[in-house]
Write a protein that holds these residues in place. Structure first.
Motif, mmCIF file in Angstrom:
data_model
loop_
_atom_site.group_PDB
_atom_site.id
_atom_site.type_symbol
_atom_site.label_atom_id
_atom_site.label_comp_id
_atom_site.label_asym_id
_atom_site.label_seq_id
_atom_site.Cartn_x
_atom_site.Cartn_y
_atom_site.Cartn_z
ATOM 1 N N ASN A 1 -5.567 -9.261 2.318
ATOM 2 C CA ASN A 1 -6.195 -8.207 1.509
ATOM 3 C C ASN A 1 -5.122 -7.236 1.057
ATOM 4 O O ASN A 1 -4.409 -6.683 1.896
ATOM 5 N N LEU A 2 -5.000 -7.032 -0.238
ATOM 6 C CA LEU A 2 -4.023 -6.084 -0.753
ATOM 7 C C LEU A 2 -4.467 -4.666 -0.433
ATOM 8 O O LEU A 2 -5.643 -4.321 -0.574
ATOM 9 N N ALA A 3 -3.523 -3.844 0.024
ATOM 10 C CA ALA A 3 -3.832 -2.460 0.370
ATOM 11 C C ALA A 3 -4.408 -1.730 -0.840
ATOM 12 O O ALA A 3 -4.010 -1.970 -1.986
ATOM 13 N N LYS A 4 -5.355 -0.849 -0.570
ATOM 14 C CA LYS A 4 -6.084 -0.183 -1.638
ATOM 15 C C LYS A 4 -5.164 0.591 -2.576
ATOM 16 O O LYS A 4 -5.355 0.606 -3.798
ATOM 17 N N HIS A 5 -4.123 1.241 -2.029
ATOM 18 C CA HIS A 5 -3.263 2.073 -2.873
ATOM 19 C C HIS A 5 -2.344 1.257 -3.778
ATOM 20 O O HIS A 5 -1.657 1.819 -4.643
ATOM 21 N N LEU A 6 -2.319 -0.082 -3.598
ATOM 22 C CA LEU A 6 -1.503 -0.940 -4.458
ATOM 23 C C LEU A 6 -2.319 -1.633 -5.539
ATOM 24 O O LEU A 6 -1.783 -2.424 -6.312
#
Length: 815
Positions: free
Chosen positions: A639-644
């Motif tokens: 899961n890609l981090a939300k801030h990215l």
């Protein structure tokens, strides 16, 4: 029993805060502070940030022991950690049905929690009109007696207990997004949702219990749980249609039948002959069966007296397994509820479709949690199952479940939680600021030259147009500024930040999308020739040359040697339009793979293990969320981090690198060898991914060899194949290849200062002359004139202002 909460804005800061609290409780004098005061101050006197930790304990010594284990990195049960970067989970309250009751259920809460006690006492007063003895004497008898299991008392007791429990949760700030009950539990759920008042709800449930309790003994019947499908059971009970019916559908293979005892016995005999498992339930009556028919008419009369309203929060119906319609506001709904089966499994599927990720059971025993987990067979989602109380641990179970909700980001009403006792604010460790440099560097905005065009892609940046470019040649240039692309510095190997291979692929994908006009791109003959160290290289170029079918490409980095620019090639390969369909060489049935491979429970331990092999994936590259692996095979959820998320990437390098990290999980856990992907003979990307991707890896070859091969498939959570690499080549990585220095760096001269003593002797005579000295009144000019006089030199000092002082010969002033 108390819970202490710590939080910080980063994992590093949370670790520092943990150490500070350990020091605070170990070395400072906190004898005058109670554990309750410390927990109260931490919860109500501190902001609650994204990285969270909660610990449950009975004493400061227990807290200190847990903190010490955390600081040392020991694996222990107790501390609960989490972060809130994902969305706060939606919560469903599941209200338990009949069979969960027991004498003294909730007594600890009644004695310690004012909210719970007040609501139970309110229910007791209301039920005086409907029961022949006080509710509280049924729940908490002074003398041992078991009348709580008499249906006339059971149903109102369950209702009152669960309603009080729900109100306690709500007083702590935990408000459900949706509610669902099982059988009599639906009455409590409806009351909490606002379908009817507490007075009307207790009136309905007391009448229901009394009418069923008055049924003659021969009408009591039996209930049996069967491990079979609903279709099979419908066929089995068809000959007994007027005497037996399905009472509940609790799961795909979990059905409860109910009815006349002789008929039930006959059906069970037939099922057992077919080796179908059955289990008789301990119940007072055959609920939800034809034997309930006599109570329907008198119950309908009472139900018609109730005032109904539309639910204020979503309510899932037992009758349909769907969200209720206006039917729930009619007496007919509640009459049918007595007779019709409980469609619990359908209700769980509806909750899943609504996006519910967290389930809190409101009942005296955690019965529905296990049943609910068996209904949700899609294991790609992570669900949280929290009991309210257990028979041997009431308040401690509540606190542990509250802590689980806290670390998942829910906003807790801590003042309400601590309201049962008086607490005071005490001095606690302060926040461990990380002292990061926040000075804003002034950068010159990159402006396109007349011979170039600015690209929106952060890794391409500028397309260069030049007269020296060959026909069909395309060139991009990017400046990898650390503050703009800081996340790349989190990809480290052997102590150095290196450009991830995933960034090369993203650069070429972005260029290929422009040049080929499609997101479907196949890479051939890709070779990673050298590690690009980000501390040294900041300017990179991507050069593509048309070859008819597609483009060959090279990536170069710029360094300066003796102040001369030198370009070094780091990667090369070919691209063309992608194949039409994914191959079937790999089996990506996610459910099958997860069933076959054991799940790796501790992702943090995985990253720590990888770090021992000199791979350090810092926060932006720690995107693995779940892992299933065995030797030679692994599946990872990334899961890609939300801030990215809000960046113009096709495959964000941090996301794609997370997919490559799964390769390391397929290596033997005891292997000391470190392997890096160096060649990608055949890698096709069909489309851009969502935020969540599954990476499936299968190794070929024996670990320990100089090179290995792997097949890689990147799949969406619905099983759609986004990308596939066949025959990916891995090579043993050695630190020397990254740590070697260019020889020229050892050829540079050094400036070395040496002390030289002043030679003894007189100042060589200088031709005599006249010196004009312009001076102020500090005395320096006067001293210089005297020094010149010693060496037989004439001087004339002129001061810049008038003075009353008498001037000596050779001195003057001007104004």
């Amino acid at each position: 029993m108390f819970g202490i909460t710590l939080s910080a804005k980063s994992e590093k800061a949370l670790n520092a805060l943990t150490q500070n609290y350990l020091t605070y409780l170990t070395f400072l004098d906190t004898t005058e502070y109670s554990l309750g005061d410390i927990c109260y101050s931490a919860a109500t006197g501190r902001s609650h940030f994204s990285h969270r930790l909660a610990m449950i304990a009975n004493s400061k010594a227990e807290i200190r022991q847990q903190l010490d284990s955390l600081v040392k990195g020991d694996k222990i049960t107790g501390p609960i950690q989490g972060d809130t970067y994902g969305s706060v989970p939606k919560i469903a309250f599941l209200f338990t049905g009949q069979g969960s009751q027991y004498v003294d259920m909730g007594r600890e809460l009644y004695e310690t929690q004012p909210t719970f006690r007040r609501v139970l006492q309110q229910c007791d007063e209301i039920l005086h009109s409907y029961l022949d003895r006080p509710l509280l004497s049924i729940l908490y008898p002074n003398e041992p007696e078991d009348i709580i299991n008499l249906t006339a008392y059971t149903q109102p007791a369950i209702f009152a207990f669960e309603y009080a429990l729900a109100e306690l949760w709500k007083s702590w700030g935990i408000i459900p997004d949706v509610v669902m009950g099982h059988s009599v539990g639906e009455y409590v759920a409806a009351c909490v949702a606002g379908v009817f008042s507490l007075e009307d709800g207790l009136k309905l449930i007391a009448t229901r219990g009394k009418l069923i309790g008055k049924l003659p003994q021969e009408a009591h019947g039996k209930m049996v749980s069967v491990m079979a499908s609903e279709e099979l059971i419908n066929s089995a009970i068809a000959p007994y249609g007027t005497k037996v019916s399905i009472a509940a559908v609790n799961g795909p293979q979990s059905i409860v039948i109910s009815g006349d005892s002789p008929s039930i016995d006959a059906i069970v005999t037939e099922l057992q002959a077919k080796e179908i498992k059955t289990r008789e339930l301990t119940v007072s009556h055959a609920f939800h069966s034809p034997l309930m028919e006599p109570v329907l008419k008198p119950f309908a009369q009472v139900a018609a007296e109730v005032t109904y309203c539309s639910p204020q929060i979503p309510l899932i119906s037992n009758l349909t397994g769907e969200q209720v319609t206006d039917d729930v506001t009619t007496a007919n709904h509640w009459v049918n509820h007595i007779r019709q089966p409980v469609r619990f499994a359908d209700g769980m599927n509806t909750l899943q479709k609504m996006g519910i990720k967290c389930f809190v059971e409101i009942g005296a025993k955690p019965i529905l949690l296990g049943m609910g987990a068996n209904c949700l067979v899609d294991q790609t989602e992570h669900y949280t199952w929290l009991p309210s109380i257990r028979t041997d641990a009431e308040y401690s179970t509540l606190v542990e479940s509250l802590a689980q909700l806290y670390v998942r980001g829910l906003k807790i009403n801590w003042q309400g939680f601590f309201s049962s006792e008086h607490h005071r604010k005490v001095v606690l460790p302060t926040y461990p600021f990380q002292r990061e440099r926040c000075w804003v560097e002034v950068q010159q905005e990159r402006v396109a030259r007349k011979s170039s065009k600015i690209s929106a892609h952060p890794l391409l940046q500028e397309r260069i147009y030049s007269s020296v470019l060959k026909p069909g040649e395309v060139q991009f240039e990017a400046y990898l500024a650390h503050n703009d692309l800081a996340y790349l510095l989190d990809h480290r190997a052997f102590g150095q930040a290196i450009m991830p291979a995933s960034a090369y692929f993203e650069m070429v994908l972005a260029a290929g999308n422009q040049l080929l006009g499609t997101p479907s791109i196949t890479f051939k003959e890709v070779a990673i020739e050298k590690a690009l160290k980000l501390e040294e290289i900041q300017t990179v170029q991507l050069v593509l040359n048309s070859d008819g079918e597609g483009y060959s490409w090279q990536i170069f980095g710029l360094v300066f040697i003796d102040e001369e620019p030198t370009w070094t090639r780091y990667a090369a390969g070919k691209i063309s339009r992608g194949k039409e369909e994914p191959t079937s060489e790999l089996n990506t049935d996610l459910t099958t793979i997860k069933t076959r491979l054991p799940q790796h429970q501790d992702i943090k331990a995985f990253y720590q293990q990888v770090a021992t092999q000199e791979f350090v994936y810092e926060s932006n590259f720690q995107n693995l969320r779940r892992l299933w692996c065995s030797e030679g095979e692994a599946l990872g959820q990334i899961n890609l981090a939300k801030h990215l998320l809000n960046h113009p990437y096709h495959w964000h390098p941090a996301l794609l690198d997370g997919c490559f990290q799964v390769i390391l999980a397929a290596l033997p856990t005891d292997s000391s060898d470190t392997y890096l992907p160096v060649a990608y003979p055949d890698f096709t990307f069909w489309e851009d991914p969502d935020r969540e991707v599954f990476s499936y890896v299968k190794l070929h070859g024996q670990p320990g060899q100089e090179t290995l091969k792997a097949d890689l498939q990147l799949v969406g959570k619905e099983g759609k194949v986004y990308a596939e690499a066949i025959g990916l080549q891995l090579k043993k990585a050695r630190s020397q290849s990254l740590q070697q220095k260019e020889l020229w760096k050892d050829w540079l001269c050094q400036v070395a200062w040496k002390e030289v003593k002043k030679p003894v002797g007189t100042l060589k005579s200088v031709k005599q002359g006249d010196w004009l000295i312009l001076a102020d009144r500090t005395g320096l000019g006067k001293n210089l004139a005297e020094l010149l006089s010693i060496h037989e030199q004439r001087s004339h000092v002129v001061y810049t202002d008038k003075t009353d002082q008498k001037l000596k010969p050779g001195q003057d002033s001007l104004n």
